[in-house]
Design a protein around this motif. Structure first.
Motif, PDB file in Angstrom:
ATOM      1  N   UNK A 102       0.740  -1.244  -0.147  1.00  0.00           N
ATOM      2  CA  UNK A 102       0.069   0.119  -0.122  1.00  0.00           C
ATOM      3  C   UNK A 102       0.953   1.267  -0.097  1.00  0.00           C
ATOM      4  N   UNK A 103       1.996   1.442   0.740  1.00  0.00           N
ATOM      5  CA  UNK A 103       3.023   2.255   0.896  1.00  0.00           C
ATOM      6  C   UNK A 103       3.719   2.523  -0.455  1.00  0.00           C
ATOM      7  N   UNK A 104       4.348   1.538  -0.830  1.00  0.00           N
ATOM      8  CA  UNK A 104       4.893   1.446  -2.324  1.00  0.00           C
ATOM      9  C   UNK A 104       3.995   2.097  -3.501  1.00  0.00           C
ATOM     10  N   UNK A 105       2.887   1.689  -3.344  1.00  0.00           N
ATOM     11  CA  UNK A 105       2.115   2.318  -4.477  1.00  0.00           C
ATOM     12  C   UNK A 105       1.962   3.617  -4.417  1.00  0.00           C
ATOM     13  N   UNK A 106       1.601   4.508  -3.165  1.00  0.00           N
ATOM     14  CA  UNK A 106       1.568   5.809  -3.209  1.00  0.00           C
ATOM     15  C   UNK A 106       2.897   6.388  -3.539  1.00  0.00           C
ATOM     16  N   UNK A 107       4.046   5.854  -2.952  1.00  0.00           N
ATOM     17  CA  UNK A 107       5.333   6.356  -3.480  1.00  0.00           C
ATOM     18  C   UNK A 107       5.633   6.384  -4.919  1.00  0.00           C
ATOM     19  N   UNK A 113      11.322   6.567  -7.094  1.00  0.00           N
ATOM     20  CA  UNK A 113      11.869   5.323  -7.834  1.00  0.00           C
ATOM     21  C   UNK A 113      12.941   4.354  -7.304  1.00  0.00           C
ATOM     22  N   UNK A 114      13.523   5.057  -6.388  1.00  0.00           N
ATOM     23  CA  UNK A 114      14.716   4.277  -5.681  1.00  0.00           C
ATOM     24  C   UNK A 114      13.970   3.468  -4.631  1.00  0.00           C
ATOM     25  N   UNK A 115      14.368   1.918  -4.974  1.00  0.00           N
ATOM     26  CA  UNK A 115      13.620   0.980  -4.197  1.00  0.00           C
ATOM     27  C   UNK A 115      14.134   1.259  -2.721  1.00  0.00           C
ATOM     28  N   UNK A 116      15.462   1.311  -2.461  1.00  0.00           N
ATOM     29  CA  UNK A 116      16.132   1.423  -1.216  1.00  0.00           C
ATOM     30  C   UNK A 116      15.752   2.698  -0.366  1.00  0.00           C
TER      31      UNK A 116
END
Length: 227
Positions: A102-107, A113-116
């Motif tokens: 859910x958080x990744x979706x918003x970001x 773009x940077x996974x880390x």
């Protein structure tokens, strides 16, 4: 740095042709915690929707986090919302994704773009609401209070200048409401400005703060004792 995050002057708010609120003049300064109270149907939600660009401002003038609400164009709304954290009564979490997703979706939707960096940010905001260990869970595996904490964490992802919380305790029992309030107050203490719509007067008595009231199509500041 501008200390005013929200200012409305002679604003009237309409839902289609219907006048909901009129003659609104108010200012919210950086770092304040402000309640917006009023009975159901008094215009609180319309007021909030105007602030995050869901209802256009057609009368009066207003600025929020350096955006001119009167001149706000459709294409600018996503940029406005990046500077706002919005917390809804019904959490609005995506049911088919874990908390972390859910958080990744918003970001990702807001240009990260940077996974880390995303992972670090997610851990940081979950830590702020005491939910660091829940990232792998799905919303249905969490209690209402936990889901609302996640929703607050999500609102913090882009370091908003102002958090708009629309009845964030509306679906929660009294004990959980107090827990969620404590989370919001901690965030406020750390420097975030919060405008919270509520009809839970018990919270106002327990956690007094500057209070605006919607009543009789007006919005005015009330002295705590008369609440």
């Amino acid at each position: 740095m501008n200390t005013t995050v929200l200012e409305l002057r002679d604003v009237a708010i309409y839902q289609k042709e219907n006048l909901v609120l009129s003659e609104i003049n108010l200012k919210v300064n950086r770092g304040e915690f402000v309640y917006l109270i009023g009975k159901t149907g008094s215009g609180k939600s319309s007021f909030m929707k105007t602030l995050y660009g869901d209802l256009p401002l057609t009368q009066g003038s207003g600025s929020i986090v350096d955006f001119d609400l009167r001149a706000l164009k459709e294409r600018e709304i996503p940029f406005l919302r990046r500077k706002l954290g919005i917390v809804f009564q019904d959490f609005k979490l995506l049911p088919d994704r874990t908390v972390n997703d859910n958080m990744l979706f918003v970001l990702k939707a807001t240009g990260w773009t940077e996974k880390e960096k995303m992972d670090i940010k997610i851990e940081e905001v979950l830590g702020k609401v005491g939910m660091k260990t829940k990232g792998f869970k799905f919303p249905h595996q969490l209690s209402g209070g936990e889901q609302q904490r996640i929703a607050i964490a999500r609102a913090l992802l882009n370091d908003p200048e102002l958090i708009l919380a629309d009845e964030p305790t509306g679906n929660l029992d009294p004990q959980t409401s107090v827990e969620v309030m404590n989370v919001l107050l901690e965030i406020n203490k750390a420097g975030k400005t919060i405008l919270m719509a509520t009809h839970d007067y018990a919270l106002l008595l327990k956690f007094p703060s500057k209070t605006l009231k919607c009543d009789g199509s007006k919005v005015f500041e009330v002295v705590q004792k008369s609440v």
